[in-house]
Write an enzyme that holds these catalytic residues in place. Sequence first.
Site, short mmCIF file in Angstrom:
data_model
loop_
_atom_site.label_atom_id
_atom_site.label_comp_id
_atom_site.label_asym_id
_atom_site.label_seq_id
_atom_site.Cartn_x
_atom_site.Cartn_y
_atom_site.Cartn_z
N TRP B 161 0.83 -1.20 0.00
CA TRP B 161 0.00 0.00 0.00
C TRP B 161 0.86 1.26 0.00
CZ3 TRP B 161 -4.42 -1.07 -1.82
CH2 TRP B 161 -4.98 -2.34 -1.58
N ASP B 233 -1.11 6.47 6.36
CA ASP B 233 -2.28 5.69 5.94
C ASP B 233 -2.55 4.70 7.05
OD1 ASP B 233 -2.93 3.43 3.08
OD2 ASP B 233 -4.08 3.86 4.90
N LYS B 257 -12.02 -1.53 7.23
CA LYS B 257 -11.27 -2.57 7.94
C LYS B 257 -11.83 -2.63 9.36
CE LYS B 257 -8.50 -2.16 4.30
NZ LYS B 257 -8.16 -3.20 3.30
#
Lengths: 422, 422
Positions: B161, B233, B257
């Site tokens: 990511w 992030d 999530k």
Amino acid sequence: MAATPLTTPNAHLLQKTHHSQSHAFLKPKTAFHYPTSRKPFSVSCSSTIQDRPSLQSQSQDRVFNFAAGPATLPENVLLKAQTELYNWRGSGMSVMEMSHRGKDFRSIIEKAEADLRALLNISEDYAVLFLQGGATTQFASVPLNLCQPDDTVDYLVTGSWGDKAFKEAKKYCKPKVVWNGKSENYMRVPSFDGLELSPNAKYLHICANETIYGVEFKDYPVPGNPNGILVADMSSNFCSKPVDVTKFGLIYAGAQKNVGPSGVCIVIVRKDLIGNAQEITPVMLDYKIHADNNSLYNTPPCFGIYMCGLVFEDLLEQGGLKEVEKKNEKKAGILYNAIDESKGFYRCPVEKSVRSLMNVPFTLEKSELEAVFLKEAEKEKMVQLKGHRSVGGMRASIYNAMPLAGVEKLVSFMKDFQAKHA
Amino acid sequence: MAATPLTTPNAHLLQKTHHSQSHAFLKPKTAFHYPTSRKPFSVSCSSTIQDRPSLQSQSQDRVFNFAAGPATLPENVLLKAQTELYNWRGSGMSVMEMSHRGKDFRSIIEKAEADLRALLNISEDYAVLFLQGGATTQFASVPLNLCQPDDTVDYLVTGSWGDKAFKEAKKYCKPKVVWNGKSENYMRVPSFDGLELSPNAKYLHICANETIYGVEFKDYPVPGNPNGILVADMSSNFCSKPVDVTKFGLIYAGAQKNVGPSGVCIVIVRKDLIGNAQEITPVMLDYKIHADNNSLYNTPPCFGIYMCGLVFEDLLEQGGLKEVEKKNEKKAGILYNAIDESKGFYRCPVEKSVRSLMNVPFTLEKSELEAVFLKEAEKEKMVQLKGHRSVGGMRASIYNAMPLAGVEKLVSFMKDFQAKHA
């Protein structure tokens, strides 16, 4: 996995729907424990309602919601979503918990796309994308994907949303306003013959239905450039009537007027137009990325897509968009007639040939009564009738999911109100 | 308006929750009609469950869902959302139908923000934004808002990511990778002392928890530039533990999530950093636009924000993020111990000090057994244990909402599986 017992808090409504939905039916279980004492008993609601009288009206607790978006959703769709929320069809989880790459959600998004293609007769020449970011993101995505910075594009501005789209496009290309209804208070669509369209415009952009002033295109202009395409923001009349998609290079529509909750924007784009996005285009705004990945490049707005899918199913069950259009014409007709026959007590300034079937703005001759009107309507469980904050007055948004009964009730109220206050 | 009778298809679960939620309670009504004949009867489920034995496990139909996102949600939150779906607290409409500018939805979004601020102790120096477009849009928004095209920024890449964020940033500024774990298979976080950070970097970007390889920052680096900021992030460990927000200039997190369904991305950004977005920034990616409008510039993802709000409430009721962290440490500890004590039958390659509490990747020594492992786990109602498609192997995502019972069941299964196949 065993199916979860289905229930709904408004099971008594299920017979009232005209649509055959195989959603929550309660059938009597033999396992009910009848109380022999004062001890509370358990009720497992897995029962079928049979032989119940059909109801003419919605749940007494439900209001008629005339909001412009987010907007009222079909009641049967809400009830079905409610039933399935905890456990979708034996999966053991909610749609909100599904991996977007798992087979259950894949089936949901694929069916939603297939049903939308069926509704609008969309050929394989077009990609159908389920995106985030609303129509407002598309104001940027459209020029970023379809143009280079020096390209000319035409904007035909019939209301506030077309105006916003034009302003955003200035960052990414050379947009030209070919007509702007602002000086006339946005109450008409111009004759297409008189328009000075750019002979080299990459596209001509319209907003097919403007929610604030209530102006709707009944037919569509042809771009001045023979190689140009027509682009339309159809957010507020999407799936309210048939559309010949082949007239367009691109259609975009935020779901939260006619087809779902907020958080989903549908883009229908001719495939040959994809793949030349400007270098500065964020990956999330690049149609090619999304088309190549069937809207699953990243995690899509799963629950919103699921809700759209339920709405598309429902529209197909109603007989498709021709049938839906008839209903919308009927509803709008009743309301506009009431306004027109009120001898000026109610007024709608929009040019009659382009009156929106979706958003009906009107004012009171006695504007000082507007606050009272809204208050008394709310007492009657008709809410969100206040006009857009930039306009004032009243506005009834009567999207697909507004029942006929809601419009009838509003009109009846308007007549009584006039009688009381004339 | 009268409150809608509340019900839930899984009312028998309501006593099991540890959290006092004033959601659907069924109380016996005197209006039950006992069948005197074979005619089906009606059940209106508006009853209170009292004196029911508390249940130790979730509904037998519910699976343990180890997906990495979208992911399992707290069961009580799902049940509450289900109860309220058709009629939110007497409003006569669903949250999905509310005008985002109406007082009901305003109260929902304001409470969600207030609860999040309380959870993370976010001061008024920071704006809290509820956006669309996922974390992937933030890969572009961050440099577009915080940098000019010639600005240097540092990316510390500990997984896929962070790598994607770096690549997107190349379009908008001059990003430099100060460390990349790829050559070591992304199994550690480097010592911060050894990093060659740019003295003039506008920001240093990290991905606080990488879902694919399972590496989590336990503490945070300080930017090389004394005027630089730390950007993180936190999509996959957001609200799983306390965080000192003051160490960061900006934190972003896709909700799907730990805190909600997909379609919502939360951005916490220091207010003094807002307002200098590059000219090419689409309006929907401009933090100032959203901060000035309290995330209501356009229609936000209302239902997703509502769901996040229910999750925040639930986290506060659990005692806040310190308590939540303890639970997560316990769950992860059980699973990592099982792996470590398996004498190599199960292996997790991640450096122990940075093992993620959220995502636990592991492989089988006998990799040919992996398909059997997954199949047998699924039979036991443990799903989504397959590793990321770019990695293979297994992965158990054990976010906040994964119950301890789920991890215990998995570990028990793993031990049995090993015994069977050793």
